[in-house]
Write an enzyme that holds these catalytic residues in place. Structure first.
Site, PDB file in Angstrom:
ATOM      1  N   THR A   1       0.862  -1.194   0.000  1.00  8.34           N
ATOM      2  CA  THR A   1       0.000   0.000   0.000  1.00  8.34           C
ATOM      3  C   THR A   1       0.896   1.242   0.000  1.00  8.34           C
ATOM      4  O   THR A   1       2.012   1.191   0.516  1.00  8.34           O
ATOM      5  CB  THR A   1      -0.870  -0.041   1.272  1.00  8.34           C
ATOM      6  OG1 THR A   1      -1.857  -1.045   1.112  1.00  8.34           O
ATOM      7  CG2 THR A   1      -1.546   1.285   1.579  1.00  8.34           C
TER       8      THR A   1
ATOM      9  N   ARG B   1     -14.928  -5.561   0.157  1.00  9.82           N
ATOM     10  CA  ARG B   1     -14.232  -5.249   1.411  1.00  9.82           C
ATOM     11  C   ARG B   1     -13.548  -3.888   1.302  1.00  9.82           C
ATOM     12  O   ARG B   1     -12.871  -3.595   0.316  1.00  9.82           O
ATOM     13  CB  ARG B   1     -13.217  -6.347   1.709  1.00  9.82           C
ATOM     14  CG  ARG B   1     -12.387  -6.112   2.985  1.00  9.82           C
ATOM     15  CD  ARG B   1     -11.065  -5.453   2.681  1.00  9.82           C
ATOM     16  NE  ARG B   1     -10.172  -5.414   3.845  1.00  9.82           N
ATOM     17  CZ  ARG B   1      -9.036  -4.734   3.883  1.00  9.82           C
ATOM     18  NH1 ARG B   1      -8.639  -4.054   2.815  1.00  9.82           N
ATOM     19  NH2 ARG B   1      -8.278  -4.725   4.954  1.00  9.82           N
TER      20      ARG B   1
ATOM     21  N   GLY C   1     -10.863  -1.380   3.394  1.00  6.59           N
ATOM     22  CA  GLY C   1      -9.919  -1.347   4.508  1.00  6.59           C
ATOM     23  C   GLY C   1      -9.840   0.029   5.143  1.00  6.59           C
ATOM     24  O   GLY C   1     -10.734   0.873   4.977  1.00  6.59           O
TER      25      GLY C   1
HETATM   26  N1  ASP Z   1      -4.124  -1.217   5.087  1.00  3.35           N
HETATM   27  C1  ASP Z   1      -4.433  -1.798   3.807  1.00  3.35           C
HETATM   28  C2  ASP Z   1      -5.800  -2.415   3.860  1.00  3.35           C
HETATM   29  O1  ASP Z   1      -6.136  -3.024   4.852  1.00  3.35           O
HETATM   30  C3  ASP Z   1      -3.464  -2.842   3.360  1.00  3.35           C
HETATM   31  C4  ASP Z   1      -2.007  -2.482   3.483  1.00  3.35           C
HETATM   32  O2  ASP Z   1      -1.663  -1.474   4.078  1.00  3.35           O
HETATM   33  O3  ASP Z   1      -1.161  -3.237   2.975  1.00  3.35           O
HETATM   34  O4  ASP Z   1      -6.505  -2.313   2.882  1.00  3.35           O
END
Ligand code: ASP
Length: 309
Positions: free
Chosen positions: A168, A196, A198
């Site tokens: 990310t 979903r 996040g």
């Molecule tokens: N925080 C991101 C999510 O849960 C994933 C990540 O940071 O790698 O979508």
């Protein structure tokens, strides 16, 4: 007045053992290019908001990171892109975009061109088209590497990717006028259920900026949502009188207590850059006039050499 830019390209099981020499090089190069893009804005007297957008745009185009092209895929093999941008004057976010090259730019347009803060799903894709956001094919977004990672995951546990090593992206900045801004962009976690969402696009969870600090998170999003992680950093600074490093440490401890791992980058009103992570590594970097670092692993730039972990 000086300026500061801090970026991340994801936290997770990022170690010298798990990252190939080639992937190490690609990650460092990508982080460097993003730092250059954001720093050019800030060095020219530009706004923090423009700098974080510029840095994140570069990382969205880089398939080495989990955002835009090369985003992590849902269990159905589709890219559903989430992004947010935030400053003291407003916030914008998108979730579940499926055909956009730069989700962060659409998030900014939500902030500046609608009365809303967040658009999700088909309505967000329609909005992106209406404003003329650059379109991207589903096949261009979903790289062969991500397809292979999904196939491997589905062949194994069948769950979603708990190691989150795919990157990310996020940026926080303080400009020469003292303004703060944050942006985050992601495909989420590999193998996620379609629909979903996040922490990344949720203002206050994965992304936050006010007059006190700017924060972008990465990690197991569900736990960052449950602890309002990004806004919590500001609350600790404003209400508990903590330093930035103390605030990051306490917030991450709360995420850990819930069972989550990950990392945060931040900058405060004085321009101090900071990061902290509970995973073995986090792709990260910062730039200020006369100072610049890029790092991946947990043992890089500890102690006095850079922002405290
Ligand atoms: N925080 C991101 C999510 O849960 C994933 C990540 O940071 O790698 O979508």
């Amino acid at each position: 007045m000086s300026w500061t830019l801090v970026i991340h390209g994801g936290a997770g099981r990022i170690t010298r053992e798990t990252v190939s020499a080639e992937a190490d090089e690609r990650a460092r190069a990508g982080l460097g290019t993003a730092l250059n893009a954001g720093a050019a804005v800030l060095a020219g007297g530009g706004a923090a908001l423009d700098a974080v957008e510029a840095a994140v745009r570069v990382l969205e185009d880089d398939p080495a990171f989990n955002a835009g092209r090369g985003a992590a895929l849902t269990r159905d093999g589709t890219a559903e892109l989430d992004a947010a941008i935030c400053h003291a004057g407003g916030a914008g976010a998108v979730a579940g975009l499926t055909r956009v090259r730069h989700p962060v730019c659409v998030a900014r347009a939500v902030m500046e061109r609608t009365p809303h803060v967040m658009l999700a799903g088909p309505g967000a894709d329609v909005f992106a088209r209406e404003i003329g956001a650059e379109a991207a094919d589903a096949d261009w977004l979903a790289t062969p590497e991500r397809r292979a990672q999904l196939a491997e995951l589905l062949a194994g546990s069948g769950g979603f990717d708990a190691e989150m090593k795919y990157g990310t992206v996020g940026a926080v900045a303080r400009d020469a006028a003292g303004r703060l801004a944050a942006a985050t962009s992601t495909g989420g976690v590999t193998g996620k259920r379609p629909g979903r969402i996040g922490d990344s696009p949720l203002i206050g969870a994965g992304t936050w900026a006010d007059g006190t600090c700017a924060v972008s998170c990465t990690g197991a999003g569900e736990f960052f949502i449950r602890s309002s992680a990004a806004a919590q950093v500001s609350a600790r600074l404003r209400l508990a009188g903590r330093t930035l490093h103390e605030s990051l440490a306490a917030t991450l401890a709360e995420v850990s207590a819930l069972g989550g791992t990950g990392g945060l980058i931040a900058v405060d009103a004085a321009g101090a850059p900071a990061w902290r992570f509970s995973t073995p590594g986090m792709n990260r970097g910062y730039a200020m006039p006369g100072a610049r670092q890029v790092a991946l692993y947990g043992d890089e730039f500890t102690g006095q050499a850079g922002p405290a972990r």
